[in-house]
Design a protein around this motif. Structure first.
Motif, mmCIF file in Angstrom:
data_model
loop_
_atom_site.group_PDB
_atom_site.id
_atom_site.type_symbol
_atom_site.label_atom_id
_atom_site.label_comp_id
_atom_site.label_asym_id
_atom_site.label_seq_id
_atom_site.Cartn_x
_atom_site.Cartn_y
_atom_site.Cartn_z
ATOM 1 N N VAL A 168 0.864 -1.185 0.000
ATOM 2 C CA VAL A 168 0.000 0.000 0.000
ATOM 3 C C VAL A 168 0.894 1.226 0.000
ATOM 4 C CG1 VAL A 168 -1.916 -1.180 1.148
ATOM 5 C CG2 VAL A 168 -0.175 -0.017 2.518
ATOM 6 N N TRP A 169 0.305 2.342 -0.422
ATOM 7 C CA TRP A 169 1.122 3.520 -0.720
ATOM 8 C C TRP A 169 1.832 4.077 0.510
ATOM 9 C CZ3 TRP A 169 1.537 2.659 -5.410
ATOM 10 C CH2 TRP A 169 0.488 2.424 -6.265
ATOM 11 N N ALA A 170 1.363 3.813 1.710
ATOM 12 C CA ALA A 170 2.011 4.338 2.911
ATOM 13 C C ALA A 170 3.114 3.424 3.433
ATOM 14 C CB ALA A 170 0.971 4.558 4.014
ATOM 15 N N ASP A 171 3.276 2.212 2.867
ATOM 16 C CA ASP A 171 4.280 1.266 3.365
ATOM 17 C C ASP A 171 5.697 1.725 3.016
ATOM 18 O OD1 ASP A 171 2.311 -0.291 4.393
ATOM 19 O OD2 ASP A 171 2.336 -1.783 2.771
ATOM 20 N N ASP A 172 6.679 1.144 3.729
ATOM 21 C CA ASP A 172 8.079 1.347 3.366
ATOM 22 C C ASP A 172 8.364 0.681 2.020
ATOM 23 O OD1 ASP A 172 8.562 2.740 5.668
ATOM 24 O OD2 ASP A 172 9.154 0.965 6.811
ATOM 25 N N PHE A 216 11.900 11.029 -0.471
ATOM 26 C CA PHE A 216 13.167 11.338 0.197
ATOM 27 C C PHE A 216 12.922 12.520 1.120
ATOM 28 C CE2 PHE A 216 17.066 13.842 0.469
ATOM 29 C CZ PHE A 216 17.958 12.893 0.910
ATOM 30 N N LEU A 217 13.102 12.315 2.437
ATOM 31 C CA LEU A 217 12.814 13.338 3.428
ATOM 32 C C LEU A 217 14.084 13.752 4.158
ATOM 33 C CD1 LEU A 217 9.571 11.782 4.967
ATOM 34 C CD2 LEU A 217 9.718 13.574 3.240
ATOM 35 N N ASN A 218 14.154 15.040 4.526
ATOM 36 C CA ASN A 218 15.235 15.523 5.374
ATOM 37 C C ASN A 218 14.629 16.110 6.646
ATOM 38 O OD1 ASN A 218 14.277 18.098 4.637
ATOM 39 N ND2 ASN A 218 15.676 18.198 2.891
ATOM 40 N N ARG A 222 8.143 17.247 6.567
ATOM 41 C CA ARG A 222 7.180 16.613 7.464
ATOM 42 C C ARG A 222 7.550 15.151 7.668
ATOM 43 N NH1 ARG A 222 1.272 18.628 5.175
ATOM 44 N NH2 ARG A 222 1.524 20.868 5.577
ATOM 45 N N PRO A 223 7.016 14.522 8.724
ATOM 46 C CA PRO A 223 7.251 13.078 8.866
ATOM 47 C C PRO A 223 6.547 12.310 7.759
ATOM 48 C CG PRO A 223 5.712 13.875 10.536
ATOM 49 C CD PRO A 223 6.278 15.088 9.863
ATOM 50 N N ARG A 224 6.981 11.087 7.554
ATOM 51 C CA ARG A 224 6.450 10.273 6.454
ATOM 52 C C ARG A 224 4.942 10.050 6.584
ATOM 53 N NH1 ARG A 224 9.059 6.709 2.921
ATOM 54 N NH2 ARG A 224 7.715 5.072 2.052
ATOM 55 N N SER A 225 4.453 10.006 7.810
ATOM 56 C CA SER A 225 3.023 9.771 8.008
ATOM 57 C C SER A 225 2.156 10.912 7.507
ATOM 58 C CB SER A 225 2.738 9.535 9.503
ATOM 59 O OG SER A 225 3.133 10.675 10.267
ATOM 60 N N GLU A 226 2.751 12.106 7.284
ATOM 61 C CA GLU A 226 1.995 13.258 6.813
ATOM 62 C C GLU A 226 2.254 13.577 5.341
ATOM 63 O OE1 GLU A 226 2.630 16.597 9.342
ATOM 64 O OE2 GLU A 226 2.270 15.480 11.189
ATOM 65 N N ASP A 283 -9.692 12.068 5.206
ATOM 66 C CA ASP A 283 -9.858 10.946 6.125
ATOM 67 C C ASP A 283 -8.563 10.171 6.369
ATOM 68 O OD1 ASP A 283 -9.510 9.747 3.722
ATOM 69 O OD2 ASP A 283 -11.501 8.867 3.579
ATOM 70 N N GLY A 284 -7.415 10.685 5.921
ATOM 71 C CA GLY A 284 -6.145 10.023 6.177
ATOM 72 C C GLY A 284 -5.841 8.875 5.248
ATOM 73 N N GLN A 285 -6.748 8.516 4.370
ATOM 74 C CA GLN A 285 -6.486 7.426 3.438
ATOM 75 C C GLN A 285 -5.613 7.923 2.278
ATOM 76 O OE1 GLN A 285 -10.167 5.752 2.100
ATOM 77 N NE2 GLN A 285 -10.761 4.972 4.115
#
Length: 308
Positions: A168-172, A216-218, A222-226, A283-285
């Motif tokens: 799913v798109w939110a997975d690592d 790719f985040l620095n 924002r954190p990956r969850s956002e 809704d966070g999806q």
């Protein structure tokens, strides 16, 4: 008669008086000079002949000294040293020659094989059969396993259609990279997509006809969850495994055939499907729509978040 009206009528011209004559000076006669008698020059005395200065070293002998006789052992020591040097040089040359001859002979002479003490009695094991080729069922399984991309992510299926991996798109991205490497039979090449003020940067993992994007985040991000799209994918006509999507788009369609599927918008070979799925901020999806591009015979499909 002079004119009374003329003021200058009675004017007489002025005549200057005559200058008295000067008496001429008498020339004085100079007395005759007396002749001086030149003094007689006296002859100079003759110069004495110069004598050479004495040498600085006054004690230096006028006559050369006789050569010093050689010491008793001086000549013998030199001869001995010369003889020893010649002997040492000869020994060095002899050693070099011997080494060269030895190395040359050792290279030219073949190494003798060891003589076996007894004939070998153990039989060489024979191959019982040729390697078996993959069965038609295995070939068909490899050919029919493939990908299915949906609004929530993608799945990898086997020959029987059973799901062997789900992303799913939110997975690592790590497990997905390993599963896709097994599916395509080789590891990916890596690429990078720079970000800007409105878009995140992404690491890209590329297989033939398939690309997996991982955000790719620095520290300033924002954190990956956002993140709206932590991962997303794109695939095109160059892919060599079967791939399906939930809009019915096939990779051999023309632009008119894609337009007949009823996209939300699009013209000139660029279409958008599932615009109403971008509900991340509600809704966070993470449910993505798809953009489809048709350029000649090449069809490209990208599942990702679209703002608006």
């Amino acid at each position: 008669m002079s004119d009374p009206n003329d003021p200058f009528a009675d004017f007489e011209p002025y005549e200057p008086p005559q200058k008295p004559e000067r008496a001429k000076r008498e020339k004085r006669e100079k007395p005759p000079r007396e002749k001086r008698e030149k003094p007689e020059r006296q002859p100079r005395p003759p110069r004495e002949p110069r004598t050479k200065a004495a040498p600085v070293m006054a004690d230096w002998p006028d006559e050369p000294r006789e050569p010093r006789p050689p010491r008793d052992n001086e000549g013998g020591d030199r001869r001995t040293l010369v003889i020893l040097s010649a002997i040492a040089a000869a020994l060095v040359v002899a050693v070099i020659v011997v080494l060269v001859i030895y190395l040359t002979q050792s290279q030219q002479e073949p190494t003798a094989d060891p003589v076996p003490t007894a004939p070998a009695t153990q039989a060489i094991p024979q191959q019982t059969g040729a390697p078996q080729a993959p069965s038609p069922s295995e070939t068909a399984e490899a050919a029919t396993s493939g990908l299915s991309v949906t609004a929530d992510g993608f799945t990898i299926t086997d020959a029987a259609g059973a799901t062997v991996f789900t992303h799913v798109w939110a997975d690592d991205a790590g497990p997905a990279i390993a599963a896709l490497t097994e599916l395509f039979g080789q590891g990916p090449t890596e690429d990078f997509q720079n970000g800007d003020a409105e878009n995140y940067a992404y690491n890209i993992y590329v297989w033939e006809g398939f690309r997996l994007y991982d955000v790719f985040l620095n520290e300033s991000n924002r954190p990956r969850s956002e993140v709206p799209a932590p991962t997303f994918v794109s695939f095109d006509s160059d892919i060599d495994v079967p791939v399906t999507d939930d809009f019915g788009v096939e990779l051999d369609m023309s632009a008119d055939e894609v337009a007949a599927l009823g996209p939300d918008s699009g013209q000139g070979g660029r279409f958008v499907f599932g615009s109403d799925r971008n509900t991340f901020y509600q809704d966070g999806q993470r449910r993505f729509g798809a953009s489809v591009t048709v350029e000649g015979t090449r069809v490209s499909v990208t599942y990702t978040f679209r703002a608006g």
